[in-house]
Design an enzyme around this catalytic site. Structure first.
Site, PDB file in Angstrom:
ATOM      1  N   VAL A  14       0.823  -1.208   0.000  1.00 31.64           N
ATOM      2  CA  VAL A  14       0.000   0.000   0.000  1.00 31.64           C
ATOM      3  C   VAL A  14       0.857   1.259   0.000  1.00 31.64           C
ATOM      4  CG1 VAL A  14      -1.605   1.349   1.427  1.00 31.64           C
ATOM      5  CG2 VAL A  14      -2.050  -1.057   0.991  1.00 31.64           C
ATOM      6  N   GLU A 159      -7.845   2.187   2.286  1.00 32.63           N
ATOM      7  CA  GLU A 159      -7.371   1.889   0.938  1.00 32.63           C
ATOM      8  C   GLU A 159      -8.061   0.628   0.433  1.00 32.63           C
ATOM      9  OE1 GLU A 159      -5.509   3.594  -1.298  1.00 32.63           O
ATOM     10  OE2 GLU A 159      -6.238   1.927  -2.501  1.00 32.63           O
ATOM     11  N   LEU A 161      -7.258  -0.799  -2.780  1.00 37.75           N
ATOM     12  CA  LEU A 161      -6.566  -1.383  -3.938  1.00 37.75           C
ATOM     13  C   LEU A 161      -6.450  -2.893  -3.819  1.00 37.75           C
ATOM     14  CD1 LEU A 161      -3.433  -2.270  -3.092  1.00 37.75           C
ATOM     15  CD2 LEU A 161      -3.066   0.169  -3.211  1.00 37.75           C
ATOM     16  N   GLU A 163      -4.034  -6.133  -4.746  1.00 42.40           N
ATOM     17  CA  GLU A 163      -2.704  -6.515  -5.206  1.00 42.40           C
ATOM     18  C   GLU A 163      -2.839  -7.148  -6.577  1.00 42.40           C
ATOM     19  OE1 GLU A 163      -0.495  -8.841  -2.350  1.00 42.40           O
ATOM     20  OE2 GLU A 163      -0.979  -7.406  -0.784  1.00 42.40           O
ATOM     21  N   ASN A 216     -14.565  -5.605   2.701  1.00 37.52           N
ATOM     22  CA  ASN A 216     -13.864  -6.898   2.647  1.00 37.52           C
ATOM     23  C   ASN A 216     -14.744  -8.038   3.149  1.00 37.52           C
ATOM     24  OD1 ASN A 216     -11.668  -5.787   1.488  1.00 37.52           O
ATOM     25  ND2 ASN A 216     -10.262  -6.062   3.182  1.00 37.52           N
ATOM     26  N   CYS A 268      -5.125  -9.478   3.263  1.00 40.59           N
ATOM     27  CA  CYS A 268      -6.220  -8.658   3.793  1.00 40.59           C
ATOM     28  C   CYS A 268      -7.483  -9.427   4.149  1.00 40.59           C
ATOM     29  CB  CYS A 268      -6.574  -7.565   2.804  1.00 40.59           C
ATOM     30  SG  CYS A 268      -5.269  -6.369   2.629  1.00 40.59           S
ATOM     31  N   LYS A 271      -7.393 -11.784   7.393  1.00 37.19           N
ATOM     32  CA  LYS A 271      -7.094 -11.072   8.655  1.00 37.19           C
ATOM     33  C   LYS A 271      -8.128  -9.985   8.957  1.00 37.19           C
ATOM     34  CE  LYS A 271      -4.184  -7.146   7.527  1.00 37.19           C
ATOM     35  NZ  LYS A 271      -4.895  -5.930   7.796  1.00 37.19           N
TER      36      LYS A 271
HETATM   37  N1  LIG Z   1      -1.857  -5.291   0.703  1.00 35.83           N
HETATM   38  C1  LIG Z   1      -3.055  -4.922   0.303  1.00 35.83           C
HETATM   39  O1  LIG Z   1      -3.566  -5.348  -0.740  1.00 35.83           O
HETATM   40  C2  LIG Z   1      -3.840  -3.915   1.123  1.00 35.83           C
HETATM   41  C3  LIG Z   1      -4.993  -3.324   0.551  1.00 35.83           C
HETATM   42  C4  LIG Z   1      -5.694  -2.399   1.315  1.00 35.83           C
HETATM   43  C5  LIG Z   1      -5.303  -2.107   2.610  1.00 35.83           C
HETATM   44  N2  LIG Z   1      -4.200  -2.723   3.142  1.00 35.83           N
HETATM   45  C6  LIG Z   1      -3.801  -2.361   4.494  1.00 35.83           C
HETATM   46  O2  LIG Z   1      -2.699  -1.456   4.405  1.00 35.83           O
HETATM   47  C7  LIG Z   1      -1.786  -1.676   5.475  1.00 35.83           C
HETATM   48  C8  LIG Z   1      -0.413  -1.996   4.924  1.00 35.83           C
HETATM   49  O3  LIG Z   1      -0.484  -3.201   4.202  1.00 35.83           O
HETATM   50  P1  LIG Z   1       0.727  -3.723   3.296  1.00 35.83           P
HETATM   51  O4  LIG Z   1       0.248  -4.962   2.628  1.00 35.83           O
HETATM   52  O5  LIG Z   1       1.242  -2.594   2.474  1.00 35.83           O
HETATM   53  O6  LIG Z   1       1.796  -4.070   4.454  1.00 35.83           O
HETATM   54  P2  LIG Z   1       3.295  -4.586   4.302  1.00 35.83           P
HETATM   55  O7  LIG Z   1       3.507  -5.523   5.406  1.00 35.83           O
HETATM   56  O8  LIG Z   1       3.549  -5.008   2.885  1.00 35.83           O
HETATM   57  O9  LIG Z   1       4.165  -3.277   4.559  1.00 35.83           O
HETATM   58  C9  LIG Z   1       4.254  -2.596   5.778  1.00 35.83           C
HETATM   59  C10 LIG Z   1       5.564  -1.818   5.789  1.00 35.83           C
HETATM   60  O10 LIG Z   1       5.598  -0.985   6.955  1.00 35.83           O
HETATM   61  C11 LIG Z   1       6.917  -0.950   7.431  1.00 35.83           C
HETATM   62  N3  LIG Z   1       6.954  -0.456   8.822  1.00 35.83           N
HETATM   63  C12 LIG Z   1       6.583  -1.100   9.955  1.00 35.83           C
HETATM   64  N4  LIG Z   1       6.762  -0.289  11.024  1.00 35.83           N
HETATM   65  C13 LIG Z   1       7.240   0.882  10.560  1.00 35.83           C
HETATM   66  C14 LIG Z   1       7.613   2.092  11.166  1.00 35.83           C
HETATM   67  N5  LIG Z   1       7.533   2.274  12.486  1.00 35.83           N
HETATM   68  N6  LIG Z   1       8.078   3.097  10.396  1.00 35.83           N
HETATM   69  C15 LIG Z   1       8.180   2.922   9.049  1.00 35.83           C
HETATM   70  N7  LIG Z   1       7.834   1.786   8.408  1.00 35.83           N
HETATM   71  C16 LIG Z   1       7.368   0.779   9.149  1.00 35.83           C
HETATM   72  C17 LIG Z   1       7.413  -2.359   7.245  1.00 35.83           C
HETATM   73  O11 LIG Z   1       8.820  -2.444   7.277  1.00 35.83           O
HETATM   74  C18 LIG Z   1       6.818  -2.707   5.866  1.00 35.83           C
HETATM   75  O12 LIG Z   1       7.710  -2.356   4.829  1.00 35.83           O
HETATM   76  C19 LIG Z   1      -2.390  -2.792   6.315  1.00 35.83           C
HETATM   77  O13 LIG Z   1      -3.154  -2.245   7.343  1.00 35.83           O
HETATM   78  C20 LIG Z   1      -3.286  -3.521   5.329  1.00 35.83           C
HETATM   79  O14 LIG Z   1      -4.344  -4.194   5.969  1.00 35.83           O
HETATM   80  C21 LIG Z   1      -3.455  -3.609   2.415  1.00 35.83           C
END
Ligand SMILES: NC(=O)c1ccc[n+]([C@@H]2O[C@H](COP(=O)([O-])OP(=O)(O)OC[C@H]3O[C@@H](n4cnc5c(N)ncnc54)[C@H](O)[C@@H]3O)[C@@H](O)[C@H]2O)c1
Length: 430
Positions: A14, A159, A161, A163, A216, A268, A271
């Protein structure tokens, strides 16, 4: 505010996509991550994740200096007007959601904005209803010693989106939800999204949080619903895809998310629905529909193994080819992928496996470690030489090739029509 100065905290699927897209739209973006390896890769225009079109956009915007990555949160927040929190919110070990990353970042941003003019904090991570108001805002206030709504703004902006299609989805969403704590916060984020051609739905933070979970949960329920119909159809000798076609023509239903198969996985859906079930339980409500959707999904991938066993009795020492590891095509993400359950189940039953995936082998190797009865092959052409029995777990285009299946026995979890060229073909619920 013309073009915005934006910091993105967390550069996963994201955060990185959000950062690259805002830069592409002309804003100045700094992406922050605690993972220094990621920061280094991003600054060298190498995406740390696979997502269609990401590499080109990243390279372009790093080159034209609209985007950069940093591990220095303080410098990033102080040099921008808006910070998007995009850190992970995984299922907790004890709790139904682990909010520690969101809390950490809220605390740190609070400390940093202590001596800064008005700053807008946007929660983009998926968080259970009430989190922004009862956790993020108090932490920001405590550590900044300032007042939310007066000295700084806060918005919950979920968000949606997907993947595999993340850039397209981010740039062309069905809607944008802005749940601001006050009018100034809402208006400021509205300005950041001013070039987007879609409805903008303005509401309060807890409703914005719930809209994400409701979305979701609805999609998960729809998937489990069609899988249940599929399971019944299979026993009755009816093609569930024909049924879905007729069903989807009803405008009240829509044809989306009616592809029966081995169920949902990913970072997503599982969880988030578990988190909503947990939150509901906390307020003494037992969600019947959501629990049923999760329960059906638990067993659905293993139906493939059951169908294979019906053909050959024992799987001991049987060579099985697994086509697909990622939870869906277009991504290297293996989080909660059905392939994990299927491979563990096959290994427990004594099978010998050769698995392949166009993008997810590196991640799969980390999950399974080394196992004497599991090997990986770089291409489907090579993998199918390993054995006669093939399970189709992810519907990558690379697997839509009749030649792969000639002379084979195929159990198809994803309705890959080309696999009907096999000697024996069976769908998981058709
Ligand atoms: N992946 C999806 O398709 C999607 C879609 C919509 C919403 N979301 C939501 O968005 C959020 C992020 O999901 P994601 O899949 O991108 O997660 P991810 O695990 O791919 O990425 C999270 C990132 O945050 C970083 N991070 C952790 N603590 C940090 C800090 N203190 N400072 C800076 N960086 C830090 C991690 O190193 C990692 O790179 C979640 O809440 C998820 O539920 C995800």
């Amino acid at each position: 505010m013309d073009l915005a100065n934006i910091s993105i905290i967390g550069t996963g699927y994201v955060g990185l996509v959000t950062g690259v897209c805002f830069a592409e739209l002309g804003n100045r973006v700094v992406c922050v991550d605690v993972n220094k390896e990621r920061v280094k890769k991003i600054n060298s225009s190498v995406p740390p994740i696979y997502e269609k079109g990401l590499e080109e956009l990243l390279e372009k915007n790093i080159k034209n200096k609209r985007m950069r990555a940093s591990s220095d949160l303080k410098e990033a927040v102080l040099s921008t007007d808006v910070s998007f929190i995009c850190v992970g919110t995984p299922s907790g070990v004890i709790d139904y959601i682990d909010l520690k990353y969101v809390r950490e970042v809220s605390r740190d941003i609070g400390t940093i904005i202590k001596d800064k003019d008005y700053h807008l904090v946007v929660v983009k991570s998926t968080v259970v209803p009430g989190t922004t108001e009862h956790s993020v805002v108090p932490l920001l206030e405590k550590h900044s010693q300032k007042t939310a709504g007066k000295d700084f703004g806060v918005v919950m902006n979920p968000e949606f989106l997907r993947e595999g299609n993340a850039i397209e989805d981010f740039l062309h969403p069905d809607r944008i939800v802005i749940g601001g704590i006050d009018e100034r916060s809402t208006n400021m984020l509205n300005e950041v999204y001013k070039d987007f051609d879609c409805p903008i739905f303005k509401t309060n933070p807890r409703t914005a949080e719930m809209i994400k979970y409701a979305t979701n949960s609805f999609l998960v329920t729809k998937i489990s619903f069609i899988n249940e119909i599929g399971n019944i159809c299979k026993s009755l000798g009816i093609d569930v895809y024909e049924v879905a076609k007729g069903l989807g023509m009803d405008s009240r239903v829509s044809p989306e998310f009616l592809s029966a198969g081995i169920g949902f996985g990913g970072s997503c859906f599982p969880k988030d629905v578990k988190a909503l079930v947990g939150k509901a339980t906390e307020v003494y409500y037992r969600p019947i529909v959501l629990n049923a959707a999760l329960e059906l999904n638990e067993g659905q991938p293993l139906r493939m193994v059951e169908l294979l066993e019906r053909k050959i009795d024992s799987l001991k020492d049987v060579r099985v080819v697994v086509l697909g590891l990622a939870f869906k095509p277009g991504t290297d993400d293996m989080r909660e992928a059905p392939s994990i359950k299927i491979i563990h189940n096959l290994l427990n039953k004594g099978a010998v496996i050769c698995a392949t995936d166009p993008k997810a082998i590196a991640k799969a190797k980390k999950i399974f470690g080394t196992h004497e009865r599991l090997k990986f092959s770089a291409s489907a052409e090579d993998a199918v030489k390993f054995g006669r029995y093939i399970l189709i777990v992810t519907e990558w285009d690379e697997f839509r090739n009749k030649e792969l299946y000639k002379g084979k026995v195929v159990i198809d979890g994803r309705k890959v029509e080309e696999a009907r060229a096999a000697d024996e073909y069976e769908g998981v619920c058709w």
